[in-house]
Design a protein around this motif. Structure first.
Motif, PDB file in Angstrom:
ATOM      1  N   ALA A 121       0.539  -1.079  -0.353  1.00 47.20           N
ATOM      2  CA  ALA A 121      -0.193  -0.111   0.236  1.00 47.20           C
ATOM      3  C   ALA A 121       0.844   1.487   0.538  1.00 47.20           C
ATOM      4  CB  ALA A 121      -0.830   0.264   1.022  1.00 47.20           C
ATOM      5  N   ALA A 122       1.977   1.439   1.188  1.00 49.39           N
ATOM      6  CA  ALA A 122       2.502   2.646   0.841  1.00 49.39           C
ATOM      7  C   ALA A 122       3.623   2.528  -0.306  1.00 49.39           C
ATOM      8  CB  ALA A 122       3.524   2.025   1.890  1.00 49.39           C
ATOM      9  N   SER A 123       3.704   1.800  -1.095  1.00 46.75           N
ATOM     10  CA  SER A 123       4.359   1.533  -2.271  1.00 46.75           C
ATOM     11  C   SER A 123       3.761   2.483  -3.712  1.00 46.75           C
ATOM     12  CB  SER A 123       4.786   0.850  -2.675  1.00 46.75           C
ATOM     13  OG  SER A 123       5.504   0.443  -4.611  1.00 46.75           O
ATOM     14  N   LEU A 124       2.000   2.071  -3.105  1.00 47.82           N
ATOM     15  CA  LEU A 124       0.962   2.455  -4.690  1.00 47.82           C
ATOM     16  C   LEU A 124       0.554   3.737  -4.136  1.00 47.82           C
ATOM     17  CD1 LEU A 124      -0.707   2.434  -6.692  1.00 47.82           C
ATOM     18  CD2 LEU A 124      -2.347   1.251  -5.386  1.00 47.82           C
ATOM     19  N   LEU A 125       0.605   4.573  -3.073  1.00 47.88           N
ATOM     20  CA  LEU A 125       0.122   5.633  -2.134  1.00 47.88           C
ATOM     21  C   LEU A 125       1.906   6.663  -3.162  1.00 47.88           C
ATOM     22  CD1 LEU A 125      -1.004   5.231   1.083  1.00 47.88           C
ATOM     23  CD2 LEU A 125      -1.941   5.996  -0.720  1.00 47.88           C
ATOM     24  N   THR A 126       2.729   6.051  -3.005  1.00 47.86           N
ATOM     25  CA  THR A 126       3.689   6.819  -3.153  1.00 47.86           C
ATOM     26  C   THR A 126       3.797   7.203  -4.600  1.00 47.86           C
ATOM     27  OG1 THR A 126       5.812   6.282  -1.699  1.00 47.86           O
ATOM     28  CG2 THR A 126       6.281   7.061  -3.572  1.00 47.86           C
ATOM     29  N   GLN A 127       3.562   6.248  -5.141  1.00 50.90           N
ATOM     30  CA  GLN A 127       3.329   6.150  -6.955  1.00 50.90           C
ATOM     31  C   GLN A 127       2.778   7.397  -7.239  1.00 50.90           C
ATOM     32  OE1 GLN A 127       2.273   2.656  -8.881  1.00 50.90           O
ATOM     33  NE2 GLN A 127       2.315   3.283 -10.524  1.00 50.90           N
ATOM     34  N   VAL A 128       1.444   7.734  -6.050  1.00 48.13           N
ATOM     35  CA  VAL A 128       0.464   8.337  -6.795  1.00 48.13           C
ATOM     36  C   VAL A 128       0.502   9.761  -5.965  1.00 48.13           C
ATOM     37  CG1 VAL A 128      -1.557   6.989  -7.101  1.00 48.13           C
ATOM     38  CG2 VAL A 128      -1.301   7.491  -4.814  1.00 48.13           C
ATOM     39  N   GLY A 129       1.612   9.950  -5.401  1.00 45.27           N
ATOM     40  CA  GLY A 129       2.007  11.264  -4.727  1.00 45.27           C
ATOM     41  C   GLY A 129       1.642  11.665  -3.164  1.00 45.27           C
ATOM     42  N   LEU A 130       1.454  10.750  -2.892  1.00 45.32           N
ATOM     43  CA  LEU A 130       1.155  10.285  -0.822  1.00 45.32           C
ATOM     44  C   LEU A 130       1.969   9.806  -0.397  1.00 45.32           C
ATOM     45  CD1 LEU A 130      -2.756   9.949  -1.576  1.00 45.32           C
ATOM     46  CD2 LEU A 130      -1.620  12.020  -0.879  1.00 45.32           C
ATOM     47  N   GLY A 131       3.355   9.504  -0.882  1.00 44.55           N
ATOM     48  CA  GLY A 131       3.897   8.921   0.206  1.00 44.55           C
ATOM     49  C   GLY A 131       4.325   9.376   1.631  1.00 44.55           C
ATOM     50  N   HIS A 132       4.055  11.016   1.354  1.00 41.83           N
ATOM     51  CA  HIS A 132       4.832  11.371   2.364  1.00 41.83           C
ATOM     52  C   HIS A 132       3.889  11.845   3.294  1.00 41.83           C
ATOM     53  CE1 HIS A 132       2.122  14.476  -0.669  1.00 41.83           C
ATOM     54  NE2 HIS A 132       2.152  15.099   1.121  1.00 41.83           N
ATOM     55  N   ALA A 133       2.058  11.291   2.989  1.00 44.62           N
ATOM     56  CA  ALA A 133       1.176  11.461   4.032  1.00 44.62           C
ATOM     57  C   ALA A 133       0.631  10.621   4.358  1.00 44.62           C
ATOM     58  CB  ALA A 133       0.001  12.014   2.563  1.00 44.62           C
ATOM     59  N   LEU A 134       1.574   9.389   4.514  1.00 39.98           N
ATOM     60  CA  LEU A 134       0.832   8.177   4.902  1.00 39.98           C
ATOM     61  C   LEU A 134       0.067   7.923   6.339  1.00 39.98           C
ATOM     62  CD1 LEU A 134       3.939   5.435   3.972  1.00 39.98           C
ATOM     63  CD2 LEU A 134       1.992   6.201   2.808  1.00 39.98           C
ATOM     64  N   ASN A 135       0.626   8.147   7.055  1.00 45.33           N
ATOM     65  CA  ASN A 135       0.209   8.560   8.862  1.00 45.33           C
ATOM     66  C   ASN A 135      -0.809   9.549   9.197  1.00 45.33           C
ATOM     67  OD1 ASN A 135       2.066   6.917   9.839  1.00 45.33           O
ATOM     68  ND2 ASN A 135       3.039   8.152   9.476  1.00 45.33           N
ATOM     69  N   GLN A 136      -1.077  10.722   7.415  1.00 43.65           N
ATOM     70  CA  GLN A 136      -2.765  11.313   7.780  1.00 43.65           C
ATOM     71  C   GLN A 136      -3.455  10.741   7.358  1.00 43.65           C
ATOM     72  OE1 GLN A 136      -1.284  14.986   5.521  1.00 43.65           O
ATOM     73  NE2 GLN A 136       0.658  15.444   6.331  1.00 43.65           N
ATOM     74  N   TYR A 137      -4.875  12.085   7.828  1.00 42.90           N
ATOM     75  CA  TYR A 137      -5.937  11.056   7.778  1.00 42.90           C
ATOM     76  C   TYR A 137      -6.611  12.352   6.721  1.00 42.90           C
ATOM     77  CZ  TYR A 137      -5.896   8.189  11.449  1.00 42.90           C
ATOM     78  OH  TYR A 137      -5.357   7.174  13.042  1.00 42.90           O
ATOM     79  N   PRO A 138      -7.913  11.792   6.068  1.00 44.26           N
ATOM     80  CA  PRO A 138      -8.394  12.462   4.480  1.00 44.26           C
ATOM     81  C   PRO A 138      -8.903  14.126   4.787  1.00 44.26           C
ATOM     82  CG  PRO A 138      -9.290  10.228   5.016  1.00 44.26           C
ATOM     83  CD  PRO A 138      -8.241   9.914   6.383  1.00 44.26           C
ATOM     84  N   ALA A 139      -9.381  13.419   6.587  1.00 44.00           N
ATOM     85  CA  ALA A 139      -9.467  15.363   6.241  1.00 44.00           C
ATOM     86  C   ALA A 139      -8.860  15.963   6.515  1.00 44.00           C
ATOM     87  CB  ALA A 139     -10.855  15.638   7.855  1.00 44.00           C
ATOM     88  N   GLN A 140      -7.631  15.371   6.032  1.00 42.21           N
ATOM     89  CA  GLN A 140      -5.983  16.881   6.782  1.00 42.21           C
ATOM     90  C   GLN A 140      -6.022  16.784   4.882  1.00 42.21           C
ATOM     91  OE1 GLN A 140      -4.152  14.157  10.102  1.00 42.21           O
ATOM     92  NE2 GLN A 140      -3.763  16.204  10.618  1.00 42.21           N
ATOM     93  N   LEU A 141      -6.183  16.113   4.692  1.00 41.51           N
ATOM     94  CA  LEU A 141      -5.918  16.406   2.653  1.00 41.51           C
ATOM     95  C   LEU A 141      -6.742  16.690   1.613  1.00 41.51           C
ATOM     96  CD1 LEU A 141      -5.646  12.453   2.128  1.00 41.51           C
ATOM     97  CD2 LEU A 141      -3.734  14.082   3.248  1.00 41.51           C
ATOM     98  N   SER A 142      -6.271  17.683   1.068  1.00 45.05           N
ATOM     99  CA  SER A 142      -7.022  18.242  -0.034  1.00 45.05           C
ATOM    100  C   SER A 142      -7.625  18.556  -0.957  1.00 45.05           C
ATOM    101  CB  SER A 142      -5.635  19.259  -0.707  1.00 45.05           C
ATOM    102  OG  SER A 142      -4.988  18.326  -1.502  1.00 45.05           O
TER     103      SER A 142
END
Length: 255
Positions: A121-142
């Protein structure tokens, strides 16, 4: 043989005919954008492809077999409204798909299997540009980041078909452009067969390899719901982009 075959598909709710006589042949790896007026059946067709609904008449075949009657991992979906779990971190939002599929009774993996799922999951998230936000919650995202998360959720199960229903309609123009580039990149890398509904005609022309226009060809003013929509225009687009996706697919399958 076509990868997806749509044969004389009708969809009707009581007296309301939404789709009538739909016939399509879709090759593996095509990116089909779908446009048309509101209420002309584009989202209904996506639900039929997903398996949320079954046709009133006709048949849809996937790789020569009848489409499964319910959604399954072979088909991923992304909606305009972000389908994320607000109480889970970004990493858990994606990893949970693997956990539920591999441990359906407990809903959770343990030990090495859990670590492997989270690494994937972390590898895919890095691929879509969210590798820096793994521990954040959706409400914290744009909004754009939440849609990247929704795309990662859909792709983690490695579907063969990706269904997109107005996925960028709520985003600002600049963010939409970034999301367009991300989507095309992921599509070319994976060789997915994509169907995307959009109300933006320029988006439909620029992203897809094929543009499907839905419209009613028959209208009875005395019975406005008696007839449904068909694909009135089926336009090939972006042949060079299609070739890139086909090459990617051949590398993955060894053909």
């Amino acid at each position: 043989m076509s990868y997806i075959q749509v044969r004389n598909v009708w969809q009707q709710y009581d007296e309301h005919v939404v789709l009538e006589g739909l016939n399509l042949d879709i090759a593996e790896g095509e990116f089909c954008t779908m446009v048309g007026a509101s209420g002309c059946g584009k989202s209904t067709f996506l639900r039929l492809l997903l398996g949320q609904e079954r046709p009133s008449r006709g048949q849809i075949l996937l790789n020569g077999q009848p489409l499964a009657a319910e959604p399954d991992p072979s088909r991923g979906v992304v909606f305009q409204r972000y389908s994320v779990f607000p109480h889970l971190s970004v990493l858990d939002n994606v990893a949970i798909g693997l956990e539920l599929s591999k441990a359906p009774l407990l809903g959770r993996l343990l030990g090495l299997r859990k670590r492997e799922a989270r690494e994937q999951a972390a590898s895919l998230l890095t691929q879509v540009g969210l590798g820096h936000a793994l521990n954040q919650y959706p409400a914290q995202l744009s909004g754009g980041m939440q849609q990247r998360l929704a795309i990662a959720q859909a792709l983690i199960m490695k579907p063969k078909v990706l269904l997109l229903d107005e996925p960028f309609g709520a985003l600002d123009p600049g963010i939409r452009k970034d999301m367009h580039a991300l989507l095309v990149e992921l599509w070319q890398q994976t060789g997915l067969t994509v169907f995307m509904v959009t109300h933006d005609l320029s988006e439909g022309f620029s992203l897809g390899t094929r543009l499907l226009v839905f419209d009613k060809t028959r209208i009875d003013p005395h019975a406005p719901q008696a007839y449904g929509s068909r694909v009135t225009y089926d336009l090939p687009l972006n042949a060079r982009r299609q070739s890139a996706s086909t090459a990617s697919l051949q590398l993955q399958t060894g053909h």
